[in-house]
Design a protein around this motif. Sequence first.
Motif, PDB file in Angstrom:
ATOM      1  N   UNK A 158      30.626 -19.198  -6.707  1.00 53.30           N
ATOM      2  CA  UNK A 158      30.158 -19.123  -7.536  1.00 53.30           C
ATOM      3  C   UNK A 158      29.795 -20.164  -8.179  1.00 53.30           C
ATOM      4  N   UNK A 159      29.413 -20.087  -9.418  1.00 53.59           N
ATOM      5  CA  UNK A 159      29.984 -21.317 -10.760  1.00 53.59           C
ATOM      6  C   UNK A 159      29.231 -20.229 -11.927  1.00 53.59           C
ATOM      7  N   UNK A 160      30.200 -20.508 -13.229  1.00 53.82           N
ATOM      8  CA  UNK A 160      29.658 -20.128 -14.706  1.00 53.82           C
ATOM      9  C   UNK A 160      31.246 -20.707 -15.474  1.00 53.82           C
ATOM     10  N   UNK A 161      30.318 -20.764 -16.824  1.00 50.46           N
ATOM     11  CA  UNK A 161      31.369 -21.663 -17.337  1.00 50.46           C
ATOM     12  C   UNK A 161      31.465 -21.052 -19.087  1.00 50.46           C
ATOM     13  N   UNK A 162      32.657 -21.657 -19.355  1.00 53.07           N
ATOM     14  CA  UNK A 162      32.708 -20.559 -20.652  1.00 53.07           C
ATOM     15  C   UNK A 162      33.491 -21.806 -21.451  1.00 53.07           C
ATOM     16  N   UNK A 163      33.591 -21.250 -23.178  1.00 60.96           N
ATOM     17  CA  UNK A 163      33.688 -22.089 -23.946  1.00 60.96           C
ATOM     18  C   UNK A 163      34.738 -22.189 -25.153  1.00 60.96           C
ATOM     19  N   UNK A 164      35.112 -22.991 -25.737  1.00 61.14           N
ATOM     20  CA  UNK A 164      36.420 -23.273 -26.086  1.00 61.14           C
ATOM     21  C   UNK A 164      36.100 -23.776 -27.101  1.00 61.14           C
ATOM     22  N   UNK A 165      37.517 -23.262 -28.205  1.00 61.89           N
ATOM     23  CA  UNK A 165      37.676 -23.284 -29.400  1.00 61.89           C
ATOM     24  C   UNK A 165      36.638 -23.570 -30.238  1.00 61.89           C
ATOM     25  N   UNK A 166      36.058 -23.851 -30.606  1.00 57.43           N
ATOM     26  CA  UNK A 166      35.394 -23.578 -31.996  1.00 57.43           C
ATOM     27  C   UNK A 166      33.638 -23.426 -31.221  1.00 57.43           C
ATOM     28  N   UNK A 167      33.471 -23.828 -29.744  1.00 56.97           N
ATOM     29  CA  UNK A 167      32.067 -23.710 -29.373  1.00 56.97           C
ATOM     30  C   UNK A 167      31.844 -22.320 -28.810  1.00 56.97           C
ATOM     31  N   UNK A 168      33.388 -22.040 -29.095  1.00 61.96           N
ATOM     32  CA  UNK A 168      33.356 -20.061 -28.665  1.00 61.96           C
ATOM     33  C   UNK A 168      33.307 -19.598 -29.365  1.00 61.96           C
ATOM     34  N   UNK A 169      33.064 -19.499 -30.433  1.00 61.15           N
ATOM     35  CA  UNK A 169      33.023 -19.337 -32.186  1.00 61.15           C
ATOM     36  C   UNK A 169      31.643 -18.588 -32.373  1.00 61.15           C
ATOM     37  N   UNK A 170      31.195 -17.234 -32.848  1.00 62.64           N
ATOM     38  CA  UNK A 170      29.847 -17.089 -33.302  1.00 62.64           C
ATOM     39  C   UNK A 170      28.733 -16.476 -31.608  1.00 62.64           C
ATOM     40  N   UNK A 171      29.300 -17.337 -30.497  1.00 65.51           N
ATOM     41  CA  UNK A 171      28.675 -16.659 -29.476  1.00 65.51           C
ATOM     42  C   UNK A 171      29.154 -16.378 -28.768  1.00 65.51           C
ATOM     43  N   UNK A 172      28.117 -16.626 -26.897  1.00 65.60           N
ATOM     44  CA  UNK A 172      28.715 -16.343 -26.282  1.00 65.60           C
ATOM     45  C   UNK A 172      29.968 -16.629 -25.517  1.00 65.60           C
ATOM     46  N   UNK A 173      30.727 -16.119 -24.931  1.00 63.09           N
ATOM     47  CA  UNK A 173      32.421 -17.124 -24.817  1.00 63.09           C
ATOM     48  C   UNK A 173      32.072 -17.614 -23.591  1.00 63.09           C
ATOM     49  N   UNK A 174      31.372 -16.402 -22.915  1.00 57.49           N
ATOM     50  CA  UNK A 174      30.542 -17.261 -21.555  1.00 57.49           C
ATOM     51  C   UNK A 174      29.893 -17.459 -21.031  1.00 57.49           C
ATOM     52  N   UNK A 175      29.239 -17.626 -19.725  1.00 56.54           N
ATOM     53  CA  UNK A 175      27.833 -17.550 -18.970  1.00 56.54           C
ATOM     54  C   UNK A 175      27.610 -17.930 -17.657  1.00 56.54           C
ATOM     55  N   UNK A 176      26.387 -17.115 -17.392  1.00 54.21           N
ATOM     56  CA  UNK A 176      26.078 -17.414 -15.513  1.00 54.21           C
ATOM     57  C   UNK A 176      25.839 -19.044 -15.217  1.00 54.21           C
ATOM     58  N   UNK A 177      26.565 -19.018 -14.600  1.00 54.04           N
ATOM     59  CA  UNK A 177      26.036 -20.504 -13.091  1.00 54.04           C
ATOM     60  C   UNK A 177      26.529 -21.900 -13.930  1.00 54.04           C
ATOM     61  N   UNK A 178      25.952 -23.139 -14.167  1.00 53.90           N
ATOM     62  CA  UNK A 178      26.333 -24.098 -14.233  1.00 53.90           C
ATOM     63  C   UNK A 178      26.063 -23.793 -15.955  1.00 53.90           C
ATOM     64  N   UNK A 179      26.502 -24.767 -16.587  1.00 55.04           N
ATOM     65  CA  UNK A 179      26.233 -25.698 -17.712  1.00 55.04           C
ATOM     66  C   UNK A 179      25.131 -26.512 -17.894  1.00 55.04           C
ATOM     67  N   UNK A 180      24.609 -27.082 -19.019  1.00 50.39           N
ATOM     68  CA  UNK A 180      23.774 -27.956 -18.585  1.00 50.39           C
ATOM     69  C   UNK A 180      24.866 -29.227 -18.593  1.00 50.39           C
ATOM     70  N   UNK A 181      25.124 -29.439 -19.846  1.00 52.13           N
ATOM     71  CA  UNK A 181      25.653 -30.437 -20.072  1.00 52.13           C
ATOM     72  C   UNK A 181      27.348 -30.169 -20.636  1.00 52.13           C
ATOM     73  N   UNK A 182      28.209 -29.257 -19.916  1.00 52.48           N
ATOM     74  CA  UNK A 182      29.505 -29.502 -19.399  1.00 52.48           C
ATOM     75  C   UNK A 182      30.406 -30.063 -20.629  1.00 52.48           C
TER      76      UNK A 182
END
Length: 232
Positions: A158-182
């Motif tokens: 399946x698919x998931x997405x992760x956030x790196x750098x500043x994108x990972x701060x203060x929120x969810x480090x990863x998410x379910x399914x494809x990303x809206x705008x990877x």
Amino acid sequence: MSRLRRMPRQQQPARPARRRSYDQFCATARALDSVGDRWTLLIVRELLAGPRRYTDLHADLPGVSTDVLASRLKDMEQGGLAVRRRLPPPAAAAVYELTERGRGLLPVLAALDRWGAPALGERRPTDAVRAHWFALPLLRALDRLTHGGVVEVRLAEGEFHIRTGAEAGGGDAYGYGPADRPDACLVLDAEVVLELGRGGCTLAEAVEEGRAKVLGEGPLADELRGGGHPGA
């Protein structure tokens, strides 16, 4: 014989159920008071990817009973690890999500994932698997990325997405399914993810050997092609 009326016993107020405690003045013991019960940390693992409905949690935690799941979620609410809220229309569904204190368990889950990696071996026929369960080892493998952004990860599972750098701060480090705008897309298989998480190879080596593919343009995609290490 005197005829006495039996007075009804005075109703005592119900005592709130007391959670089990180690009753030790120790931070580790206090932590285990909150998250040491079976299933609790796996519920945290699921909620680290974002708010989830009860039915979705139950579906992605094979083997947990409805009673146990409901009990653990209630304990997590009482312990300040999670909250339950209702989504606005048209969803109008109740979801559970981690509090800031609950999200603070990400390094704990990452450390457990790293410690448990050698015990995985080959996948057993009885083993359930979900794509987002591979987010933790991949986050560990890419923790030195300097460019922030969202990486969509595509596995056979399946698919998931992760956030790196500043994108990972203060929120969810990863998410379910494809990303809206990877900002980039990473295509590989679960075995390569586990090898990356163990440090058995770099992403650059996996890309060069054709075991991983990076899609997209931009600084983050370029860095991923370089193995996720500055100057690599």
